[in-house]
Every structure is written in C-alpha cells, then in structure tokens.
Design a protein around this motif. Structure first.
Motif, mmCIF file in Angstrom:
data_model
loop_
_atom_site.group_PDB
_atom_site.id
_atom_site.type_symbol
_atom_site.label_atom_id
_atom_site.label_comp_id
_atom_site.label_asym_id
_atom_site.label_seq_id
_atom_site.Cartn_x
_atom_site.Cartn_y
_atom_site.Cartn_z
ATOM 1 N N THR A 1 73.178 3.826 -55.251
ATOM 2 C CA THR A 1 74.186 3.865 -54.188
ATOM 3 C C THR A 1 75.562 4.063 -54.829
ATOM 4 O O THR A 1 75.870 5.163 -55.277
ATOM 5 N N LEU A 2 76.376 3.040 -54.909
ATOM 6 C CA LEU A 2 77.764 3.184 -55.323
ATOM 7 C C LEU A 2 77.942 3.826 -56.693
ATOM 8 O O LEU A 2 78.790 4.710 -56.870
ATOM 9 N N THR A 3 77.157 3.401 -57.680
ATOM 10 C CA THR A 3 77.346 3.921 -59.036
ATOM 11 C C THR A 3 76.786 5.328 -59.221
ATOM 12 O O THR A 3 76.932 5.911 -60.300
ATOM 13 N N HIS A 4 76.167 5.853 -58.187
ATOM 14 C CA HIS A 4 75.586 7.200 -58.260
ATOM 15 C C HIS A 4 76.373 8.178 -57.382
ATOM 16 O O HIS A 4 75.798 9.058 -56.744
ATOM 17 N N THR A 5 77.690 8.038 -57.367
ATOM 18 C CA THR A 5 78.545 8.895 -56.542
ATOM 19 C C THR A 5 79.636 9.536 -57.406
ATOM 20 O O THR A 5 79.971 9.034 -58.484
ATOM 21 N N TRP A 6 80.206 10.626 -56.890
ATOM 22 C CA TRP A 6 81.285 11.304 -57.605
ATOM 23 C C TRP A 6 82.496 10.391 -57.731
ATOM 24 O O TRP A 6 83.214 10.424 -58.739
ATOM 25 N N LEU A 7 82.722 9.560 -56.709
ATOM 26 C CA LEU A 7 83.891 8.688 -56.721
ATOM 27 C C LEU A 7 83.788 7.671 -57.857
ATOM 28 O O LEU A 7 84.772 7.412 -58.563
ATOM 29 N N TRP A 8 82.606 7.111 -58.057
ATOM 30 C CA TRP A 8 82.403 6.179 -59.157
ATOM 31 C C TRP A 8 82.651 6.890 -60.490
ATOM 32 O O TRP A 8 83.294 6.334 -61.387
ATOM 33 N N ALA A 9 82.141 8.105 -60.633
ATOM 34 C CA ALA A 9 82.311 8.845 -61.885
ATOM 35 C C ALA A 9 83.791 9.061 -62.196
ATOM 36 O O ALA A 9 84.233 8.882 -63.341
ATOM 37 N N VAL A 10 84.552 9.450 -61.179
ATOM 38 C CA VAL A 10 85.987 9.678 -61.383
ATOM 39 C C VAL A 10 86.697 8.379 -61.751
ATOM 40 O O VAL A 10 87.520 8.338 -62.678
ATOM 41 N N LEU A 11 86.373 7.306 -61.042
ATOM 42 C CA LEU A 11 87.038 6.029 -61.295
ATOM 43 C C LEU A 11 86.696 5.478 -62.676
ATOM 44 O O LEU A 11 87.570 4.956 -63.379
ATOM 45 N N ASP B 1 69.324 12.726 -61.224
ATOM 46 C CA ASP B 1 68.610 11.930 -60.224
ATOM 47 C C ASP B 1 68.420 12.699 -58.915
ATOM 48 O O ASP B 1 67.451 12.462 -58.185
ATOM 49 N N ALA B 2 69.341 13.603 -58.621
ATOM 50 C CA ALA B 2 69.209 14.398 -57.393
ATOM 51 C C ALA B 2 67.993 15.317 -57.446
ATOM 52 O O ALA B 2 67.487 15.738 -56.396
ATOM 53 N N SER C 1 63.673 11.053 -54.778
ATOM 54 C CA SER C 1 64.554 10.220 -53.951
ATOM 55 C C SER C 1 65.900 10.867 -53.671
ATOM 56 O O SER C 1 66.600 10.452 -52.747
ATOM 57 N N GLY C 2 66.295 11.863 -54.467
ATOM 58 C CA GLY C 2 67.606 12.457 -54.294
ATOM 59 C C GLY C 2 68.693 11.494 -54.730
ATOM 60 O O GLY C 2 68.422 10.420 -55.275
ATOM 61 N N CYS C 3 69.953 11.857 -54.502
ATOM 62 C CA CYS C 3 71.079 11.033 -54.954
ATOM 63 C C CYS C 3 72.286 11.254 -54.040
ATOM 64 O O CYS C 3 72.645 12.397 -53.743
ATOM 65 N N PRO C 4 72.941 10.170 -53.582
ATOM 66 C CA PRO C 4 74.081 10.302 -52.651
ATOM 67 C C PRO C 4 75.382 10.645 -53.371
ATOM 68 O O PRO C 4 76.378 9.929 -53.254
ATOM 69 N N ILE C 5 75.388 11.735 -54.103
ATOM 70 C CA ILE C 5 76.523 12.080 -54.964
ATOM 71 C C ILE C 5 77.835 12.180 -54.187
ATOM 72 O O ILE C 5 78.894 11.781 -54.673
ATOM 73 N N TRP D 1 75.363 8.016 -46.630
ATOM 74 C CA TRP D 1 74.681 7.975 -47.927
ATOM 75 C C TRP D 1 73.593 9.043 -47.972
ATOM 76 O O TRP D 1 72.442 8.767 -48.274
ATOM 77 N N TYR D 2 73.969 10.268 -47.694
ATOM 78 C CA TYR D 2 73.021 11.375 -47.671
ATOM 79 C C TYR D 2 72.545 11.685 -49.090
ATOM 80 O O TYR D 2 73.347 11.942 -49.993
ATOM 81 N N ALA D 3 71.237 11.641 -49.303
ATOM 82 C CA ALA D 3 70.673 11.884 -50.638
ATOM 83 C C ALA D 3 70.526 13.376 -50.891
ATOM 84 O O ALA D 3 69.623 14.029 -50.359
ATOM 85 N N LEU D 4 71.433 13.916 -51.696
ATOM 86 C CA LEU D 4 71.389 15.341 -52.017
ATOM 87 C C LEU D 4 70.246 15.649 -52.975
ATOM 88 O O LEU D 4 69.848 14.814 -53.792
ATOM 89 N N GLY D 5 69.734 16.866 -52.887
ATOM 90 C CA GLY D 5 68.685 17.313 -53.787
ATOM 91 C C GLY D 5 68.172 18.665 -53.367
ATOM 92 O O GLY D 5 68.489 19.160 -52.280
ATOM 93 N N PRO D 6 67.383 19.310 -54.212
ATOM 94 C CA PRO D 6 66.784 20.598 -53.861
ATOM 95 C C PRO D 6 65.695 20.395 -52.812
ATOM 96 O O PRO D 6 65.375 19.250 -52.451
ATOM 97 N N PRO D 7 65.090 21.456 -52.298
ATOM 98 C CA PRO D 7 63.960 21.294 -51.378
ATOM 99 C C PRO D 7 62.891 20.386 -51.983
ATOM 100 O O PRO D 7 62.671 20.386 -53.192
ATOM 101 N N LYS D 8 62.241 19.608 -51.140
ATOM 102 C CA LYS D 8 61.309 18.583 -51.628
ATOM 103 C C LYS D 8 60.213 19.151 -52.521
ATOM 104 O O LYS D 8 59.747 18.481 -53.444
#
Length: 263
Positions: free
Chosen positions: A96-106, A202-203, A207-211, A222-229
């Motif tokens: 969740t939180l640690t798997h987002t672009w915002l966490w990476a930037v911060l 992880d995307a 499970s995908g990843c809510p980047i 918290w939409y889990a981004l990823g390629p087609p299943k």
C-alpha cells in the motif's frame, strides 16, 4: 518479486541511467556509477518495509523487525482512511503506502536532506544501510549462511571505503550538484529510483501495485496497476528466476559497459 530480483533490477536501473547520461554528454565518474548501483540495489528492497517476512525485515535484526511492524500498521491505517467503497477490504498494509510514487519521492528527498544536513555522518549512514541491503539482495545465499554481524561489518567497511573514494577530487561527490554543501544531494536519486523499480516489478506480478496512489482510477484510490492478467506471474516463479533475473544481469552489464565507455 522476490528480494534478489528486486536488487538486480535496481542495480540494472542505475547502470542504465549511467549509460543514458553518458550518451547525453554528462558521464558519471566510475565511483558514482558503482556506489549508485549498490545503493539502488539496496533501495529496491526498502518498499517491503511493510512486510514482516521480507528480506529487509531480517537485515538489521530486532530494529528492522520492529520498524516493519510500525510501517505495516501505519500503511494499513492510511489505507483504511483513504480507501473508497470500490477498494477491497484488507487486513494488513503490505503493498500500500510504501509501494507508491509518492513514497518513492518522499524517501528520496528525505535521503538527500539527510546527506546534506548531517554531512559525512549522514552519507555514511545512508551508505551503510543500503550496502547492507545490497548484500542481502545481491548475495542473498551467502548472506543467509553468514551471521548478521558479518554482513553489518561488510556494509560498514564498504561504506567507509566508498565514502572516502567519493570524497577524492574528481570522483563524483559533486557530480550533479556542485554548490557549497550540495555535493551529496544526488544520493536521493538512486534511492528514489530503487523504490520506483521495486513498484514496477511488483506491478508485473498477479497482485499488481498501487503505484499511482492517491490518484483515483476507475473509482478506486488504491488501483493496482499491472499488465493484462495473462502476462503477470507469481513472485518466485520460474519466469522471475529463469527469465527476468538473467535479463536484469544482461541489461545491467550492458548499461555499465556503456556508461564506462567500453561500448
């Protein structure tokens, strides 16, 4: 993905950046290339601070295990507070939180602030943490068979030596920022990149990843981004071990050779 694949992808990503900036006419000194690759390899494990069974939870003994508990609970609290009715119910904060672009930037900006604000000791601290993680990820078999103290000693010794190398004139402390006191601002970049590469990896899994959190997508926060299943794989599967890891090693080798002018 599993820890070794994450670390390999992080190292390959920084070596790719080295190749790109060399092509743009602003090549990295070799210490920046090497240190950045190691930091990025370690940082690519850090988003799993929200998982008590992850490699990073074992890396620093009780300290990292306790930190993982705190991050998991905090991430879960943020998830519950921001989820929409379309977001799934869950019982923990992993991915969740640690798997987002915002966490990476911060986390990248915070690391740069530590490097500048605490001068040499801040740089040494960042190098130590990420070099220990790089050993745990890249040399995971040896790290598992060794004691934690030996891994910590290797990380501390390597951090001291590499910090000394970077401090030498022309070796890259001021590679990107040359203003007074700004020499090590660039250290936040491989840390941010490592977190983003982890999320992308992880995307690719089932499970995908809510980047892109907190941006809403399809009514979900918290939409889990990823390629087609049909293109996704399970963490630790043969695709990761037999395909992706060799590809990361090949791309990293090509990127490093290009960055150093061998190609």
């Amino acid at each position: 993905m599993m820890g070794p694949a994450h670390s390999l992808s992080g190292a390959a990503a920084w070596l790719g950046v080295g190749a790109a900036v060399a092509a743009a006419g602003h090549p990295m000194p070799w210490p920046v290339l090497v240190v950045g690759a190691l930091i990025c390899a370690g940082a690519a494990l850090a988003p799993d601070l929200d998982h008590k069974s992850a490699t990073i939870s074992r890396a620093f003994g009780p300290l990292s295990r306790g930190l993982c508990e705190v991050v998991d609970k905090t991430s879960y609290a943020v998830y519950k507070a921001t989820r929409t009715p379309r977001d799934a119910r869950r019982s923990g904060g992993h991915r969740t939180l640690t798997h987002t672009w915002l966490w990476a930037v911060l986390i990248g900006a915070g690391s740069s602030a530590v490097a500048v604000g605490f001068d040499r000791w801040g740089v040494l601290g960042l190098l130590f943490v990420h070099l220990v993680l790089a050993v745990e990820g890249l040399l995971w078999r040896a790290a598992r068979m060794s004691s934690d103290v030996l891994v910590w000693l290797l990380g501390a010794t390597s951090a001291w030596i590499l910090a000394g190398v970077l401090d030498e004139p022309g070796n890259g402390a001021d590679w990107l920022f040359s203003g007074p006191g700004q020499e090590y601002l660039w250290l936040g970049l491989p840390i941010m990149l490592g977190a983003l590469v982890h999320d992308i990896g992880d995307a690719l899994t089932v499970s995908g990843c809510p980047i892109l959190w907190p941006l809403p997508i399809a009514g979900k926060r918290w939409y889990a981004l990823g390629p087609p299943k049909m293109m996704r794989f399970r963490a630790g599967s043969w695709i990761e071990l037999k395909v992706l890891m060799p590809v990361f090693m090949l791309l990293g080798g090509m990127g490093g050779a290009t960055a150093l002018g061998f190609i």
